[in-house]
Motif scaffolding. Structure first.
Motif, PDB file in Angstrom:
ATOM      1  N   ALA A 247       3.232   0.621  -2.434  1.00 29.26           N
ATOM      2  CA  ALA A 247       1.886   0.675  -2.132  1.00 29.26           C
ATOM      3  C   ALA A 247       1.743   1.297  -0.796  1.00 29.26           C
ATOM      4  CB  ALA A 247       1.192  -0.687  -2.542  1.00 29.26           C
TER       5      ALA A 247
ATOM      6  N   ARG B 221      -7.428  -2.068  -5.025  1.00 26.99           N
ATOM      7  CA  ARG B 221      -8.080  -1.899  -6.303  1.00 26.99           C
ATOM      8  C   ARG B 221      -7.328  -1.543  -7.250  1.00 26.99           C
ATOM      9  NH1 ARG B 221     -12.303   1.595  -2.874  1.00 26.99           N
ATOM     10  NH2 ARG B 221     -10.394   2.329  -2.119  1.00 26.99           N
ATOM     11  N   ASP B 222      -6.136  -1.028  -7.277  1.00 25.68           N
ATOM     12  CA  ASP B 222      -5.374  -0.482  -8.157  1.00 25.68           C
ATOM     13  C   ASP B 222      -4.387  -1.819  -8.849  1.00 25.68           C
ATOM     14  OD1 ASP B 222      -3.666  -0.937  -6.140  1.00 25.68           O
ATOM     15  OD2 ASP B 222      -2.816   1.091  -5.956  1.00 25.68           O
TER      16      ASP B 222
ATOM     17  N   THR C 175       2.633  -5.676  -9.538  1.00 24.04           N
ATOM     18  CA  THR C 175       1.160  -6.181  -9.457  1.00 24.04           C
ATOM     19  C   THR C 175       1.155  -7.449  -9.342  1.00 24.04           C
ATOM     20  OG1 THR C 175       1.437  -6.232 -11.886  1.00 24.04           O
ATOM     21  CG2 THR C 175       0.718  -4.246 -10.860  1.00 24.04           C
TER      22      THR C 175
ATOM     23  N   ARG D 288       0.223  -5.345  -1.692  1.00 24.04           N
ATOM     24  CA  ARG D 288       0.554  -4.537  -0.426  1.00 24.04           C
ATOM     25  C   ARG D 288       1.211  -5.334   0.378  1.00 24.04           C
ATOM     26  NH1 ARG D 288      -2.846  -1.485  -3.406  1.00 24.04           N
ATOM     27  NH2 ARG D 288      -3.556   0.705  -2.748  1.00 24.04           N
TER      28      ARG D 288
ATOM     29  N   GLU E  41      -8.011  -3.593   0.932  1.00 28.67           N
ATOM     30  CA  GLU E  41      -7.078  -2.503   1.623  1.00 28.67           C
ATOM     31  C   GLU E  41      -7.365  -1.951   2.880  1.00 28.67           C
ATOM     32  OE1 GLU E  41      -7.702   0.804  -1.166  1.00 28.67           O
ATOM     33  OE2 GLU E  41      -7.535  -0.701  -3.060  1.00 28.67           O
TER      34      GLU E  41
ATOM     35  N   GLN F 125      -8.141  -9.236  -3.191  1.00 30.87           N
ATOM     36  CA  GLN F 125      -8.196  -7.659  -2.824  1.00 30.87           C
ATOM     37  C   GLN F 125      -8.788  -7.013  -1.635  1.00 30.87           C
ATOM     38  OE1 GLN F 125     -10.039  -5.728  -6.689  1.00 30.87           O
ATOM     39  NE2 GLN F 125     -11.283  -4.464  -4.999  1.00 30.87           N
TER      40      GLN F 125
END
Length: 199
Positions: free
Chosen positions: A120, A95-96, A148, A100, A61, A59
């Protein structure tokens, strides 16, 4: 090199001099007297077959993900951690939960019918953009859609300005067996887009 009014082509011409085949990276930063432009020139990237990557998902971003910038500490940290854990590289998920991009690459998947790019917040890299043009020229369908998980995909590849298609053997526990099929399509798409002179 510094300056605020010169065209980018002028910088490239100055850096390349008489060299016509090269890899070039341009970095633009705000400076005390305007804009600082750094142009680095290196040997062209060799067109070789690259080994398939084993990738883990973490995770993370990037800040301002739609822009290419020099804030790379986070992605470098996660890349090094992945390598210490026995992987070759890292694929980021937000986090969603949406997949990515890789450390310095976009990821392409093959679902058996089309090339799929994650929908994304990511940097739509130049190589990804060129590949999408080439895929359209060849009539190979591609689409952007939220993902996902890599589960259910037949193949995956990393795409970057250093390599238009590097197969991914596995993302975490998901193993891909059809990487050659995807890489072949991406390489054909890359070759379908003609080079353009920069000056």
């Amino acid at each position: 090199m510094s300056g605020s009014g010169a065209l980018p082509e002028g910088y490239l011409d100055h850096a390349l001099r008489d060299e016509r085949v090269a890899s070039v990276r341009v970095t633009i930063l705000p400076g005390a007297q305007g804009t600082d432009v750094m142009v680095s020139v290196s040997e062209p990237v060799a067109d070789v077959t690259l080994p398939a990557l084993r990738v883990r998902t973490v995770q993370y971003e990037r800040e301002l993900p739609h822009l290419k910038h020099v804030a790379t500490m986070g992605l470098t940290y996660h890349l090094l951690q992945a390598r210490r854990a026995g992987f070759d590289d890292v694929l980021f998920a937000g986090r969603d939960g949406l997949l990515r991009e890789g450390s310095v690459w976009n990821v392409a998947f093959w679902d058996g019918e089309r090339v799929v790019w994650p929908d994304a917040p990511v940097l739509a890299g130049i190589t990804m953009q060129v590949l999408r043009i080439g895929l359209r020229k060849l009539g190979i369908p591609d689409e952007v859609r939220p993902l996902t998980s890599p589960a259910g995909m037949g193949a995956a590849a990393a795409v970057n300005s250093q390599w238009p298609a590097q197969p991914i053997a596995a993302i975490g526990e998901t193993v891909f067996a059809g990487g050659d099929e995807l890489v072949s399509r991406l390489r054909r798409a890359w070759d379908a887009v003609p080079w353009e002179p920069i000056s």
